[in-house]
Motif scaffolding. Sequence first.
Motif: not given
Length: 105
Positions: A53, A69-70, A72, A89, A92, A96-100
Amino acid sequence: EFRQLNQIDRIASTLRYFDPSGWFGYLRATWRHQKVRQSFVIADGTEQFWTSDCAVGYRLPHRHGTIQLEFLNIFDNEFAYDQFLGVDELVAANFGVRLAIATNF
């Protein structure tokens, strides 16, 4: 009787960088090994795999929060990982993409 016998091992290594201007980033590699017996979700057996990641983010002035912006599983490794009991946790199984966004007051 509900019984699910899982053995989960995990080793992670992370390289982080923090810039005085507020920008930061990280690279993380995680090895997971899982031995499953009597699962309702996946077939019994053993699975081991690596995930990688990375992320880039910005710390807001006066430490009022962060925007991150991660990315994964950046190498898109496929695996069968039993996450039924929420021990770990969310992992994926595809890219994947995750915005936190986090705020502090």
